[in-house]
Structure formats: structure tokens, C-alpha cells
Design a protein around this motif. Structure first.
Motif, short mmCIF file in Angstrom:
data_model
loop_
_atom_site.label_atom_id
_atom_site.label_comp_id
_atom_site.label_asym_id
_atom_site.label_seq_id
_atom_site.Cartn_x
_atom_site.Cartn_y
_atom_site.Cartn_z
N ASN A 277 -6.21 -0.95 -2.92
CA ASN A 277 -6.94 -1.76 -2.03
C ASN A 277 -6.94 -3.17 -2.32
O ASN A 277 -6.72 -4.15 -1.78
N ARG A 278 -7.27 -3.58 -3.74
CA ARG A 278 -7.41 -4.71 -4.36
C ARG A 278 -6.05 -5.66 -4.84
O ARG A 278 -5.84 -6.38 -4.73
N THR B 284 0.11 -6.38 1.91
CA THR B 284 0.74 -6.03 2.95
C THR B 284 0.80 -7.11 4.08
O THR B 284 1.73 -7.01 4.82
N CYS B 285 0.11 -8.06 3.89
CA CYS B 285 -0.01 -9.27 4.84
C CYS B 285 1.55 -9.94 4.87
O CYS B 285 2.15 -10.20 3.96
N TYR B 286 1.98 -10.08 6.34
CA TYR B 286 3.42 -10.66 6.51
C TYR B 286 3.38 -11.97 6.17
O TYR B 286 4.62 -12.62 5.86
N LEU B 287 2.41 -12.54 6.16
CA LEU B 287 2.39 -14.01 6.12
C LEU B 287 2.02 -14.41 4.50
O LEU B 287 2.02 -15.46 4.20
N VAL C 245 12.61 7.82 -3.81
CA VAL C 245 11.12 8.13 -3.12
C VAL C 245 10.90 6.73 -2.38
O VAL C 245 11.24 5.47 -2.99
N THR C 246 10.64 6.84 -1.01
CA THR C 246 10.75 5.54 -0.20
C THR C 246 9.42 5.78 0.75
O THR C 246 8.92 6.74 1.15
N GLY C 247 8.81 4.79 0.87
CA GLY C 247 7.60 4.99 1.70
C GLY C 247 7.67 4.67 3.40
O GLY C 247 6.61 4.33 3.83
N GLN D 235 0.79 -1.17 0.07
CA GLN D 235 0.03 0.04 -0.01
C GLN D 235 0.86 1.20 -0.11
O GLN D 235 0.51 2.33 -0.85
N ASP D 236 1.78 1.20 0.83
CA ASP D 236 2.56 2.44 1.02
C ASP D 236 3.48 2.82 -0.17
O ASP D 236 3.50 4.16 -0.78
#
Length: 243
Positions: free
Chosen positions: A198-199, A203-206, A133-135, A20-21
């Protein structure tokens, strides 16, 4: 409708993970710079599926505005398997996510952002790019010391000294929480940008891409999912009175 912030004819290199970021940072850069290239890293991360999300995000952002399409340049992916080999973290091993005795979450990969930005500087030198550029973000603070504003400022000085350059490290999300990051995506590319991120972002670490929530795909329980979920709900709540 994409906003029209102050623009530059210069080029920018966006550290683009597929999250996302970084997707929001890519939109931010496309709205500002004349040419924008992206850089991802394959370091044996547990959630390597994020790398698979990058193409859809790039193409999706490009179709939002003809100007963005014309500005979007090449994508680069660098292998950093050495980082995986020397790391013993929950992002590089199949381990339970928890806090370490030193007070840092075990999802912290020591040296990761320092290496990322150093390699970005080296690539930028070859590509004739000055802006990187970094988030990274200190507002929704995960406890990662290499995401702090002081760290980035110090690294900018080190890169400029060590490479005899005038790099500018941009951190458009440094003082924004996740809800404000969603709002920034909307400001830049409207609701289509929000829906795309969003879609299509991860993000999920797993590495869970099988479960779709209101806020996107993920396991829903890891710290990254919880942060994203809370940010989405706050963003939507702030929009509700205007609905």
C-alpha cells in the motif's frame, strides 16, 4: 504469517515494475520458487518513479520471512528507450488521458508486454530460469489486448518455439480483480505485506508520489488510481464484518 503453498526448487523471473500487481506477484513467487530474480524496464515511462519504488518493495518483502529473504536473488533493469521513441501514448508523452478512436485507452503502449516478455525470455535463458511471472490481468480489464489470457498463452508458445525452450509464463492475477489482489497479498504475507505494498508500490499514471490516500500514493483521478482506490475500498469492505 506467510502461507506455505506448493514449493519448487526451480528459479523464477518476476517482471517487477514497482506497482501493486508486480509486488504481489513477487510475493507469490517467493512463496513458491527456490530462487527469485526480478526484472524492470526503463522505457521512458511518464511514471518512471515506479522504478524508484522497487528497492523498498524488494527489501520490505524479504524481511517478512527468512525463507523469502534467502530466496530473493538479483534485480535487473533493462533500458528500452526505443519503445518510448516509437510510442505516442499518454504513458510515454505528456498528454491527456483519453480513449482513442479505435476504442483503446491512449495509455496503451503498443507492443509493451510483448517486448517485456520477450526480453524476459532472453534474460531467463542466460540466467538458467524457466519460470517467468507477470502481473497482467484480464479481470479488471483496462482494454489492453496484451494483457489477455489468450495473448499470454500464444506468447508462451512463440517463446518456446523461437528459443527452443520450455518456459512457463505464470499469471497469478489473471482472473483476480484489484480487491482480490489485495486479499492475495494478505494471504501470502499477512497484513504487513498489504501495508508494505500500500505504501511503497506505485500505480498512478501521472507519477504522483506527493499525495497519500488510504489506498496509497497517487493523483487520485487517473484510471490507474481509480482502479486501485475501488479495489482497496472493496477489499476493506469485505474485511469489515470480520473486524
Amino acid at each position: 504469517m506467510v502461507t506455505a503453498p506448493k514449493q519448487s526448487d526451480e528459479a523464477a523471473l518476476v517482471l517487477f515494475s514497482g506497482g501493486q500487481d508486480s509486488a504481489t506477484c513477487l510475493a507469490w513467487a517467493l512463496a513458491r520458487f527456490g530462487r527469485v530474480e526480478t526484472l524492470g524496464f526503463d522505457y521512458g515511462q511518464r511514471h518512471a518513479v515506479e522504478l524508484d519504488c522497487r528497492a523498498a518493495l524488494r527489501s520490505g518483502l524479504a524481511v517478512l520471512d527468512p525463507l523469502w529473504d534467502s530466496r530473493l536473488g538479483p534485480d535487473h533493469t533493462l533500458p528500452l528507450q526505443a519503445l518510448h521513441a516509437i510510442s505516442d501514448t499518454a504513458l510515454t508523452r505528456d498528454a491527456e488521458i483519453m480513449m482513442n478512436e479505435n476504442g483503446l485507452p491512449n495509455t496503451f503502449v503498443p507492443g509493451r508486454n510483448l517486448l517485456f516478455l520477450t526480453f524476459a525470455g532472453a534474460l531467463a535463458a542466460r540466467r538458467g530460469i524457466r519460470h517467468i511471472v507477470t502481473g497482467v490481468c484480464e479481470t479488471d480489464y483496462s482494454g489492453y489486448p496484451d494483457c489477455r489470457d489468450d495473448t499470454i498463452k500464444a506468447l508462451q508458445v512463440a517463446l518456446n518455439l523461437g528459443m527452443e525452450s520450455r518456459y512457463v509464463l505464470h499469471t497469478p492475477l489473471m482472473w483476480r480483480d484489484k480487491a482480490e489482489t489485495w486479499a492475495l497479498a494478505e494471504k501470502l504475507g499477512g497484513l504487513p505485506a498489504v501495508e508494505l505494498i500500500n505504501r511503497e508500490s506505485h500505480t498512478c499514471y501521472l507519477g504522483d508520489r506527493g499525495t497519500l490516500h488510504d489506498w496509497g500514493y497517487g493523483c487520485g483521478t487517473c484510471p490507474a488510481c481509480q482502479l486501485r482506490k475501488t479495489g482497496w475500498e472493496t477489499y476493506m469492505a469485505k474485511k469489515a464484518p470480520n473486524a
